[in-house]
Design a protein around this motif. Structure first.
Motif, PDB file in Angstrom:
ATOM      1  N   GLY B  17     -11.145  12.571 -22.955  1.00 16.01           N
ATOM      2  CA  GLY B  17     -10.784  13.479 -21.860  1.00 16.01           C
ATOM      3  C   GLY B  17     -11.735  14.641 -21.657  1.00 16.01           C
ATOM      4  N   ALA B  18     -12.879  14.622 -22.348  1.00 18.64           N
ATOM      5  CA  ALA B  18     -13.850  15.718 -22.195  1.00 18.64           C
ATOM      6  C   ALA B  18     -15.033  15.266 -21.337  1.00 18.64           C
ATOM      7  N   TYR B  19     -15.559  16.200 -20.547  1.00 26.15           N
ATOM      8  CA  TYR B  19     -16.655  15.897 -19.635  1.00 26.15           C
ATOM      9  C   TYR B  19     -17.714  16.993 -19.730  1.00 26.15           C
ATOM     10  N   ASP B  20     -18.966  16.577 -19.901  1.00 30.46           N
ATOM     11  CA  ASP B  20     -20.068  17.538 -19.978  1.00 30.46           C
ATOM     12  C   ASP B  20     -20.612  17.862 -18.599  1.00 30.46           C
ATOM     13  N   ALA B  21     -20.973  19.118 -18.400  1.00 33.35           N
ATOM     14  CA  ALA B  21     -21.540  19.574 -17.135  1.00 33.35           C
ATOM     15  C   ALA B  21     -22.728  20.478 -17.420  1.00 33.35           C
ATOM     16  N   ASP B  22     -23.551  20.685 -16.411  1.00 32.16           N
ATOM     17  CA  ASP B  22     -24.608  21.694 -16.494  1.00 32.16           C
ATOM     18  C   ASP B  22     -24.414  22.677 -15.361  1.00 32.16           C
ATOM     19  N   LEU B  23     -24.144  23.909 -15.698  1.00 38.84           N
ATOM     20  CA  LEU B  23     -23.937  24.926 -14.671  1.00 38.84           C
ATOM     21  C   LEU B  23     -25.310  25.362 -14.159  1.00 38.84           C
ATOM     22  N   ALA B  24     -25.532  25.080 -12.875  1.00 40.92           N
ATOM     23  CA  ALA B  24     -26.865  25.287 -12.306  1.00 40.92           C
ATOM     24  C   ALA B  24     -27.062  26.751 -11.912  1.00 40.92           C
ATOM     25  N   PRO B  25     -28.276  27.297 -12.153  1.00 40.37           N
ATOM     26  CA  PRO B  25     -28.520  28.719 -11.863  1.00 40.37           C
ATOM     27  C   PRO B  25     -28.422  29.054 -10.371  1.00 40.37           C
ATOM     28  N   GLY B  26     -28.526  28.046  -9.510  1.00 39.92           N
ATOM     29  CA  GLY B  26     -28.447  28.308  -8.073  1.00 39.92           C
ATOM     30  C   GLY B  26     -27.084  28.781  -7.613  1.00 39.92           C
ATOM     31  N   TRP B  27     -26.076  28.711  -8.500  1.00 43.04           N
ATOM     32  CA  TRP B  27     -24.719  29.121  -8.122  1.00 43.04           C
ATOM     33  C   TRP B  27     -24.330  30.449  -8.756  1.00 43.04           C
ATOM     34  N   LEU B  28     -25.330  31.192  -9.246  1.00 41.40           N
ATOM     35  CA  LEU B  28     -25.042  32.497  -9.837  1.00 41.40           C
ATOM     36  C   LEU B  28     -24.696  33.522  -8.756  1.00 41.40           C
ATOM     37  N   VAL B  29     -23.786  34.404  -9.100  1.00 40.63           N
ATOM     38  CA  VAL B  29     -23.408  35.505  -8.200  1.00 40.63           C
ATOM     39  C   VAL B  29     -22.875  36.647  -9.060  1.00 40.63           C
ATOM     40  N   GLY B  30     -23.372  37.850  -8.773  1.00 36.56           N
ATOM     41  CA  GLY B  30     -22.897  39.002  -9.535  1.00 36.56           C
ATOM     42  C   GLY B  30     -23.076  38.752 -11.024  1.00 36.56           C
ATOM     43  N   GLY B  31     -22.048  38.976 -11.796  1.00 34.81           N
ATOM     44  CA  GLY B  31     -22.155  38.852 -13.247  1.00 34.81           C
ATOM     45  C   GLY B  31     -21.857  37.481 -13.794  1.00 34.81           C
ATOM     46  N   GLY B  32     -21.806  36.466 -12.948  1.00 40.53           N
ATOM     47  CA  GLY B  32     -21.472  35.154 -13.491  1.00 40.53           C
ATOM     48  C   GLY B  32     -21.769  34.034 -12.527  1.00 40.53           C
ATOM     49  N   VAL B 159     -28.028  42.265  -1.325  1.00 41.71           N
ATOM     50  CA  VAL B 159     -26.920  41.306  -1.421  1.00 41.71           C
ATOM     51  C   VAL B 159     -27.412  39.989  -2.024  1.00 41.71           C
ATOM     52  N   LYS B 160     -28.552  39.496  -1.525  1.00 40.93           N
ATOM     53  CA  LYS B 160     -29.078  38.225  -2.026  1.00 40.93           C
ATOM     54  C   LYS B 160     -29.429  38.301  -3.504  1.00 40.93           C
ATOM     55  N   LYS B 161     -29.825  39.496  -3.937  1.00 38.15           N
ATOM     56  CA  LYS B 161     -30.195  39.670  -5.336  1.00 38.15           C
ATOM     57  C   LYS B 161     -29.008  39.368  -6.261  1.00 38.15           C
ATOM     58  N   ILE B 162     -27.820  39.785  -5.855  1.00 39.11           N
ATOM     59  CA  ILE B 162     -26.663  39.522  -6.709  1.00 39.11           C
ATOM     60  C   ILE B 162     -25.989  38.198  -6.348  1.00 39.11           C
ATOM     61  N   ALA B 163     -26.486  37.521  -5.318  1.00 38.04           N
ATOM     62  CA  ALA B 163     -25.822  36.288  -4.886  1.00 38.04           C
ATOM     63  C   ALA B 163     -26.828  35.207  -4.496  1.00 38.04           C
ATOM     64  N   PRO B 164     -27.574  34.646  -5.496  1.00 39.40           N
ATOM     65  CA  PRO B 164     -28.493  33.551  -5.148  1.00 39.40           C
ATOM     66  C   PRO B 164     -27.763  32.364  -4.522  1.00 39.40           C
ATOM     67  N   LEU B 165     -26.448  32.280  -4.767  1.00 37.50           N
ATOM     68  CA  LEU B 165     -25.729  31.125  -4.227  1.00 37.50           C
ATOM     69  C   LEU B 165     -25.664  31.147  -2.708  1.00 37.50           C
ATOM     70  N   VAL B 212     -13.367  27.577  -0.792  1.00 39.49           N
ATOM     71  CA  VAL B 212     -12.442  28.714  -0.738  1.00 39.49           C
ATOM     72  C   VAL B 212     -12.947  29.954  -1.482  1.00 39.49           C
ATOM     73  N   ASP B 213     -14.029  29.798  -2.240  1.00 33.87           N
ATOM     74  CA  ASP B 213     -14.573  30.975  -2.924  1.00 33.87           C
ATOM     75  C   ASP B 213     -16.061  31.138  -2.611  1.00 33.87           C
ATOM     76  N   ALA B 214     -16.477  30.673  -1.435  1.00 31.86           N
ATOM     77  CA  ALA B 214     -17.908  30.646  -1.102  1.00 31.86           C
ATOM     78  C   ALA B 214     -18.376  31.903  -0.387  1.00 31.86           C
ATOM     79  N   LEU B 215     -17.489  32.568   0.359  1.00 28.75           N
ATOM     80  CA  LEU B 215     -17.898  33.767   1.092  1.00 28.75           C
ATOM     81  C   LEU B 215     -17.932  34.980   0.159  1.00 28.75           C
ATOM     82  N   PRO B 216     -18.627  36.045   0.549  1.00 31.23           N
ATOM     83  CA  PRO B 216     -18.587  37.262  -0.267  1.00 31.23           C
ATOM     84  C   PRO B 216     -17.150  37.792  -0.308  1.00 31.23           C
ATOM     85  N   PRO B 217     -16.818  38.555  -1.351  1.00 26.57           N
ATOM     86  CA  PRO B 217     -15.468  39.124  -1.417  1.00 26.57           C
ATOM     87  C   PRO B 217     -15.189  40.012  -0.201  1.00 26.57           C
ATOM     88  N   THR B 218     -13.935  40.003   0.249  1.00 24.46           N
ATOM     89  CA  THR B 218     -13.587  40.806   1.424  1.00 24.46           C
ATOM     90  C   THR B 218     -13.790  42.285   1.180  1.00 24.46           C
TER      91      THR B 218
END
Lengths: 286, 286
Positions: B17-32, B159-165, B212-218
């Motif tokens: 039931g375990a699955y390996d993934a690679d979190l890609a750097p292109g989806w970084l935003v802010g602190g995570g 803005v882009k600096k903290i949100a490469p995504l 549903v979590d793709a736009l910048p925070p309101t």
């Protein structure tokens, strides 16, 4: 005196993060036990476990509790298994499962995650000032005074028959959204009113988990008076409720694909938004 | 060709039931790492596990996924542990945890429950007729045509600096709700626009967990351009998205106690509501 809610949500620690409960028949509705009542029991178990595992943190208040309803509970013995999955500075998160033994086999009823913290200390004066300057707060609906509203104990017999839990509450329904009680649903998908417990037990943060699922499903107001089983419900507690009448609003805006979402908001007697929830529920079968 | 989203959410089954993934750097935003991207990875793991454990049921679509964010993820290896907790006729529910090993120690990042089913077969013609007669469906906002909207790649450098995504998306912001991009937030707490992936990868039900979590925070629209970490996010997928531009709206109505809720709705190109979500997030620190 012991209030009904406290008596019926009391737990006995079993050790190893497990807590025994007795699901009281007074909270039955439709084909099962009221989901909000069960959520409050889970909230109590989470608070007890965090109080045992990390008493100094005082993470006593629910901030977000999400629950997936797996099978219908029955009145009688039940238990909650808890596991702390995050023990942070401001917030802790607990995985909690409500189970009942059926013929000796543990049957999961609800799988939940609960993020708890402290409503008094989770924020600071600076952020409060900034939020206050924004003035962005969902306002409560304007209702006629409670004495001009419909009491839930006046619900028609066919409704009370499937919802003995109506007697737990002192709900006064806004006549504008209570036409369903006399066979004339507004078909707007809104039910709102004044809320208190029948025996005037004061509301507190954990009990708000019960309040968000206390009113009849909004599908009553859509001319669908059947049982609407909850698939999933997430509740956010936003502030400690002040004493007195609360205002509760349930609303659905989309019925499609055999499901509807039901949003609930709860304001306390000072007009502060104290809880919000959304559930995804099954469209009643006619 | 392989689309970015498919490449970056791909999993390798590890067994049990375990699955390996690679979190890609292109989806970084802010602190995570972006929370919606992580939720789509969890969705893929749940679909894979249900497809392995009970292939005949075809429970391939998310209906409700609730996620408590425990710690900030980093780009690099990660894995999802899954456990089927309900295997029903119409719906199955899976407990899923996203983890990363830090100095050899497994650190949980997200604790989630996902209820899956089949969007084609979970409803029947009779309930569809009844729902259709109600005509109760949340309507999409009216937006200027995409070519008159602001492209996310035109976001200011800070803005882009903290949100490469932002470069993953072809978002076109409604100018009415994009004043924050030029230092003039409307302070209404609404951000909306047209949405597609930058490389035109078509949307499907699981990818809506990312949308549903793709736009910048309101809070950007409230003059608070900082990072707004998600405490908890629950998404409901209501229908399969049709091809073409989607419309996405983010809105908050209450900022209080150091937190705000953010509601998101997604409509497809035919105007059908295809997803709803609500998250509870931390008020940015100024």
């Amino acid at each position: 005196m012991t209030f009904e809610y406290d008596r019926d949500t009391a737990l006995r620690p079993r050790g190893d993060g497990a807590y025994d409960a007795d699901l009281a028949p007074g909270w039955l509705v439709g084909g099962g036990v009221n989901g909000g009542y069960l959520l409050a029991i889970i909230g109590n178990a989470v608070a007890a476990e965090l109080g045992t595992a990390q008493p100094a943190k005082q993470h006593v208040d629910p901030f977000s509790v999400s629950a997936h309803y797996l099978s219908a509970s029955t009145a009688g013995p039940a238990y909650v298994r808890t596991e702390v999955v995050r023990s942070g500075g401001r917030f802790s998160t607990v995985a909690a499962t409500l189970l009942q033994d059926v013929d000796g086999t543990p049957v999961p009823r609800i799988a939940a995650h609960a993020t708890f913290g402290n409503l008094d200390s989770a924020h600071d004066a600076k952020s409060d000032l900034e939020a206050s300057a924004l003035g962005l707060a969902l306002e409560a609906p304007v209702l006629p005074p409670p004495e001009e509203c419909l009491e839930s104990r006046d619900a028609p017999p066919e409704v009370k028959k499937i919802a003995p839990l109506l007697d737990r509450f002192g709900t006064r329904f806004d006549p504008e959204t209570a036409g369903w009680a006399v066979g004339e649903p507004s078909r707007r998908g809104v039910i709102q009113g004044w809320f208190k417990l029948a025996d005037d037990r004061p509301l507190d943060p954990i009990s708000l988990l019960m309040v968000v699922d206390a009113l009849p499903p909004t599908t009553f107001d859509l001319g669908m008076p059947g049982w609407a089983p909850t698939l999933e419900l997430t509740a956010h507690v936003r502030a400690k409720p002040a004493p007195g009448w609360a205002i509760v609003r349930h609303r659905t805006r989309t019925v499609a694909g055999g499901l509807f979402e039901e949003d609930c908001e709860v304001w306390d007697s000072t007009g502060t938004l104290v809880a919000q929830s959304r559930q995804l529920a099954l469209q009643p079968r006619s």
